[in-house]
Scaffold this active site. Structure first.
Site, mmCIF file in Angstrom:
data_model
loop_
_atom_site.group_PDB
_atom_site.id
_atom_site.type_symbol
_atom_site.label_atom_id
_atom_site.label_comp_id
_atom_site.label_asym_id
_atom_site.label_seq_id
_atom_site.Cartn_x
_atom_site.Cartn_y
_atom_site.Cartn_z
ATOM 1 N N TYR A 1 31.990 52.320 17.179
ATOM 2 C CA TYR A 1 30.799 52.859 16.325
ATOM 3 C C TYR A 1 31.626 52.782 14.789
ATOM 4 C CZ TYR A 1 29.474 56.999 13.357
ATOM 5 O OH TYR A 1 29.178 57.744 12.603
ATOM 6 N N ASP B 1 38.601 48.365 12.080
ATOM 7 C CA ASP B 1 38.065 49.722 11.535
ATOM 8 C C ASP B 1 39.245 50.904 11.981
ATOM 9 O OD1 ASP B 1 37.037 52.281 11.343
ATOM 10 O OD2 ASP B 1 35.106 51.778 11.920
ATOM 11 N N LYS C 1 39.433 58.898 6.556
ATOM 12 C CA LYS C 1 39.633 60.157 7.092
ATOM 13 C C LYS C 1 41.153 60.649 6.588
ATOM 14 C CE LYS C 1 36.678 59.730 10.898
ATOM 15 N NZ LYS C 1 35.683 60.880 10.205
#
Length: 421
Positions: A146, A240, A269
């Site tokens: 994802y 990622d 994040k």
């Protein structure tokens, strides 16, 4: 007015994320935060088990982050980054380059993890085009992966297990494979690259943990295999680290555990300690140099309006201060040990398929969650903020959480699963 039986669709104006508004329950309302707690507008205090989607690594309202934000707001909240730079961005880029492995040294700032990954993919494809490899326009990614909800990233997420199967036929087609976790899957990947490698610009994966795909763990050796294959077939390796970066897996960056250097890495994040929206795409020297030319068409034509926002850069620098000044990774190791010990009893519960822990990530995987909304209500009754998804109940707490707070979270998970699954 009571809202306990209202649907989210009855909310005025708001459209919630990842929610079927027709059936989703009315949300709770946060009033303030502190440390690892969220206080609701009705006075209830919840212990936050997921650090606001894995961002608030230093807890909420950390005084050092708040002071940096206030000081920057008084000086320069924002200025465009086109033809103009500023000290917070210069300092942050230099610090990230010093922290990351190898020659990951060119930092392109954006404002979300999904966009940072869009830029990474754009860089990789244009890298190949700038080097006259005009057929290399596909991205190879992995099942269980994802990488965000923007259109480009939807195209490289797991097409079956992901959230975007509705868009099949609309999205550009890339190549999805199994992670090379054993001899058979490694051989299949080698075979695929032998057949189609000249179509592929880059391989993309989340290192060590495929997060939103189900908190799926893999060994560092998988990353070493991918690095070897990328070098062999002339591909770029994009990692990622939006979720895994900044200590979450036990090291500052997950790729450190494999002792490899990706060609491009995406960060977000926890970059600002959960205080401001900010992301970064960081490229190796050789990637950057492929864009240097007298030909303006070889430049990277990308530039988010709020890229390198000074407020966000200042807070990110303050977060890096805390990693330097406080034993953050020691805290992660202590959290990992406690999660191992306190989540293990869940393994004996009916409907539990697996219990696994890595760094400050604790996962209880169920065979099914028949009533997700009921499970969420049960956690609220235990005064914890835990948000199951798919068949996963997980914890990704702040690194500053106290042992007692963490115990309350783990005991609540055991109690709720014992009673409600």
């Amino acid at each position: 007015m009571t809202t306990s039986h209202h649907r989210a669709a009855d909310l005025p104006n708001l459209w919630l994320p990842y929610s079927q508004m027709q059936t989703t329950a009315w949300p709770v309302t946060a009033a303030k935060t502190a440390g690892s707690t969220i206080t609701l507008d009705d006075g209830r205090i919840l212990i936050d088990g997921i650090a606001s989607w894995w961002t608030a690594c230093h807890g909420y309202n950390h005084p050092h982050l708040r002071a940096a934000l206030v000081a920057q707001a008084e000086t320069m909240p924002h200025v465009m980054f086109g033809g103009m730079i500023h000290e917070p961005a210069k300092r942050l880029a230099a610090r990230l380059a010093a922290l990351l492995p190898g020659d990951l040294e060119r930092v392109f700032f954006t404002d979300s993890g999904s966009v940072a990954m869009e830029v990474a993919v754009k860089m990789a494809i244009q890298f190949q085009l700038n080097n006259n490899h005009t057929g290399r326009t596909k991205i190879l990614s992995f099942r269980g992966g994802y990488h965000g909800d923007t259109l480009g990233m939807m195209a490289i997420c797991d097409p079956e297990e992901g959230m975007h199967s509705l868009f099949a036929g609309v999205l550009p087609e890339h190549i999805i494979a199994d992670l090379p976790t054993d001899a058979e899957s490694t051989h299949k990947l080698e075979q695929l690259l032998s057949e189609r490698g000249d179509e592929i610009a880059a391989i993309v994966t989340e290192p060590l943990v495929q997060g939103a795909g189900g908190m799926l763990f893999h060994e560092p050796a998988v990353l070493q295999t991918l690095r070897t294959l990328c070098d062999r077939f002339g591909l770029l390796l994009i990692l990622d680290e939006v979720f895994t970066g900044f200590g979450r897996t036990g090291t500052m960056f997950a790729c450190e555990q494999a002792q490899i250097t990706p060609d491009i890495v995406a960060l977000s994040k926890a970059l600002t300690g959960g205080t401001m929206a900010l992301a970064a795409t960081v490229a190796r020297r050789s990637v950057f140099e492929a864009f240097l030319s007298d030909d303006p068409r070889k430049a990277l034509m990308h530039g988010p309006t709020f890229m390198a926002n000074p407020l966000a850069c200042a807070v990110a620098n303050a977060s890096l201060d805390l990693f330097e000044q406080e034993p953050c990774l020691q805290h992660v190791a202590q959290i990992e040990e406690q999660l191992h010990k306190e989540l293990e009893p869940c393994r004996d519960l009916p409907n539990v398929r697996d219990v696994r822990v890595m760094g400050a990530i604790g996962v209880v995987e169920l065979t099914a969650i028949p009533d997700p909304e009921g499970l969420k209500r049960a956690f609220l009754e235990h005064k914890v903020w835990v948000r199951p998804f798919r068949t996963i109940v997980y914890l990704t707490p702040a690194f500053t959480i106290t042992p007692d707070e963490l115990t309350h979270l783990t005991r609540s998970i055991h109690s709720v699963l014992q009673s409600h699954t």
